[in-house]
Design a protein around this motif. Structure first.
Motif: not given
Lengths: 262, 233
Positions: A10-12, A14, A226, A232-234
Motif C-alpha cells: 500500500g501507499e502508506n 514504505k 491507478r 491508489t490503495h493506502q
C-alpha cells in the motif's frame, strides 16, 4: 476453477508489504488459500503474516485433508495443530506477542465438490457468491497471538473457536473472494487528468468479469484503477478470488442469476 | 492471434500494418517493449552479416532468459522505404532475421524513427489501458544521415518531449542512437530528434557484437527495475 491472487504494497507502507497471500494445492482434491494481514503497529509484521501462513500450510500438508469427513473438520484440526506449532516456534525463536500479530483468513477448497470452508480470525473481507461480509473490528483486530498462552487444552481451543473465529461453510463455490482489509482503502486522487466515470474498486476487483480468464487479472485491474482512474490503495492488499467456471454451472444459469441478484 | 486497433497513419501514407500482439492476450502485468529501428541502406552491406549474427544471438539468448515472457520486440527496417518487419510480439515469436533482404539506396531515418516511436507510444497507451505497465526502449542502428524522409526530425522530437513531460514516463522510456562508422553527423541527428543517448561505434564484427551486448544488458537492467544503462564504448 480459476484462482486469481494479488499481493500489493500500500501507499502508506514504505518498506514492506505486511500482507501475505497463500495458494497451495494439497492434493488432487483439496487446495488451501489464505490471506494474512500483519499488524502495522506490531514488529516486523511481514514476518508474522508469512510465518503463520507457512505454519498453517504445513499443518494441512501433514494432516492430509482427504482423511477428514469434510473441509470444516480438516480446517479446525489444522488450526489446532497450527496453534501448537506457532507456540512452539514462538518459544524457540524467543518471539514476543507483538512479533506475531497477523489476521488470518483461510479457505479450504474441495475441488471435486466445488465446496469449501472459510475460517477468519481478525478483520478482513469475504465475498461468497455475491454476498459480502466486511469483518470490521474497529481497527483493533482480535489476533490469534493474543490467545496463544490461553489455549492449552482442546476445550480451550473449542471455546476460543466459538468466541473469536468466524466460520463460513460454502456448499457450492460460484465466485468467492477472501481479502485483507486493504481492499477498503482505495482513495481517488483529485486530478482532472483521470477519467471520471470510475468503477467502484471493490466491485471491479471481485465481481467484474473483465479479463476473468487472464491470470494477471487482479494485478492489471489494480493498475487500471491507478493509471486510468487515479485510485491508489493506502494499505497493503492481499486478495484471493476463486471463480467456478464449470460448464455445468454456466449451463444451469446459476452464474447469470447470481449476478442479477447480487 | 488478434491485432489491436491500429493508429491512424492516413496523413503519412506509410501503408503499414503493425499487427501488434493483442494486449488482452498478454499474461503478465508488466512488459519491456524494445523497438529496433535498423538501417538497411546499401552502405550497411559491409557489416550486415555481423549484424544478422549478433541480432539473432540476442533473440536466442532472450528467448531462453527469465524475462522472455515480458519482453516484446518490434522491428522496423528502413532504407528509402520504411518496412515494419514486426509489430510488438513476445520475443519467443521473433524469427531469425536476415536484414540483407531489403537493402535499398536511401536513408529515411526520421520517417523510420517516427514510425517506430509512434507505434511504441500507441501500443504503450493500449497496454496501460488494459492494466499492463510498460517500459519502452528504442534502439536506432544506422550508419548514415537522413536523405529521404518526408518528416522533419522535429516531429520525432515533439513526440519524445511530450512523453517526457509526464512524470510517470521519466524512468520508463529510453532512446539510444547507435551511429556506426564515421561517415555521418550522428550528433546532429541525435539533437534534432531529441534522442537521449548516442553511441558511436565502429563497424567491425567485434564492435557490433558489443553493441548488441549492451542492448541485452540494458533490457535486463530495465527488467530488474533499474534505469537503462548509458552506452559507453
Amino acid at each position: 476453477m480459476q484462482v486469481h491472487q494479488l499481493l500489493k504494497r500500500g501507499e502508506n507502507h514504505k518498506d514492506f508489504c505486511e500482507d501475505f497471500v497463500m495458494a497451495y494445492d494439497l492434493s488432487e482434491r483439496y487446495s488451501i488459500y489464505g490471506v494474512f494481514d500483519g499488524c502495522s503497529s506490531g514488529l516486523e509484521s511481514h514476518f508474522a503474516s508469512a510465518l503463520i501462513a507457512k505454519i498453517f500450510r504445513a499443518e494441512l500438508q501433514f494432516l492430509e485433508p482427504d482423511s477428514f469427513e469434510n473441509t470444516k473438520e480438516a480446517l479446525n484440526r489444522a488450526m489446532l495443530h497450527g496453534i501448537e506449532s506457532l507456540s512452539s516456534v514462538r518459544n524457540n525463536l524467543l518471539l514476543e506477542t507483538d512479533e506475531l500479530l497477523s489476521t488470518i483468513i483461510v479457505f479450504l477448497v474441495d475441488k471435486i465438490e466445488m465446496s469449501g470452508d472459510i475460517m477468519a480470525i481478525g478483520d478482513g473481507f469475504i465475498s461468497i457468491n455475491g454476498q459480502m461480509h466486511k469483518i470490521e473490528q474497529n481497527n483493533q483486530p482480535d489476533y490469534l497471538a493474543y490467545y496463544l498462552d490461553q489455549i492449552n487444552t482442546f476445550e480451550d481451543y473449542e471455546s476460543w473457536l466459538s468466541e473469536h473465529v468466524l466460520q463460513f461453510n460454502i456448499p457450492q463455490i460460484i465466485d468467492v473472494t477472501i481479502s485483507t482489509d486493504g481492499i477498503h482503502t482505495f482513495q481517488k486522487l483529485n486530478n482532472k487528468d483521470y477519467e471520471q466515470n470510475a468503477p467502484y474498486p471493490l466491485d471491479f476487483l471481485i465481481r467484474d468479469e473483465y479479463m476473468i480468464d487472464n491470470k494477471t487479472m487482479l494485478s492489471r485491474k489494480c493498475n487500471i484503477l491507478r493509471t486510468k482512474f487515479g485510485f491508489t490503495h493506502q494499505d497493503d492488499i492481499g486478495i484471493i478470488r476463486i471463480k467456478n467456471n464449470s460448464p455445468k454451472l454456466i449451463q444451469n444459469g446459476t452464474i447469470s442469476s447470481y449476478f442479477a441478484e447480487g | 492471434m488478434k491485432t489491436s486497433n491500429l493508429p491512424n497513419y492516413a496523413d503519412l501514407d506509410f501503408n503499414l500494418d503493425f499487427a501488434n500482439f493483442n494486449p488482452e492476450d498478454i499474461e503478465v502485468d508488466e512488459t519491456i517493449n524494445a523497438v529496433f529501428v535498423i538501417d538497411t541502406s546499401y552502405s550497411v552491406s559491409s557489416y550486415i552479416n555481423d549484424l544478422n549474427q549478433a541480432f539473432n544471438d540476442f533473440t536466442d539468448s532472450m528467448q531462453s532468459s527469465h524475462i522472455a515472457d515480458k519482453l516484446f520486440v518490434s522491428i522496423i527496417e528502413f532504407s528509402g522505404d520504411v518496412n515494419v518487419t514486426s509489430g510488438f510480439r513476445p520475443v519467443p515469436s521473433i524469427p531469425q532475421m536476415d536484414f540483407s533482404k531489403k537493402l535499398g539506396g536511401w536513408t529515411a531515418l526520421y520517417d523510420a524513427v517516427y514510425t517506430g516511436l509512434k507505434n511504441a507510444l500507441d501500443y504503450r497507451e493500449n497496454l496501460e489501458n488494459s492494466g499492463v505497465e510498460t517500459k519502452t526502449l528504442l534502439f536506432i542502428i544506422t550508419d548514415g544521415e537522413d536523405n529521404s524522409s518526408k518528416n522533419p526530425p522535429q516531429k520525432v522530437k515533439s513526440l519524445i518531449d511530450k512523453l517526457r513531460k509526464e512524470e510517470r514516463n521519466a524512468f520508463s522510456f529510453t532512446t539510444v542512437l547507435f551511429g556506426l562508422g564515421d561517415q555521418a553527423n550522428f550528433k546532429k541527428a541525435q539533437k534534432d530528434m531529441g534522442i537521449e543517448h548516442l553511441a558511436q561505434i565502429g563497424t567491425s564484427g567485434e564492435e557490433i557484437k558489443k553493441m548488441i551486448g549492451f542492448i541485452s544488458q540494458s533490457i535486463s537492467s530495465v527488467s530488474a527495475g533499474k534505469q537503462a544503462l548509458a552506452p559507453v564504448f
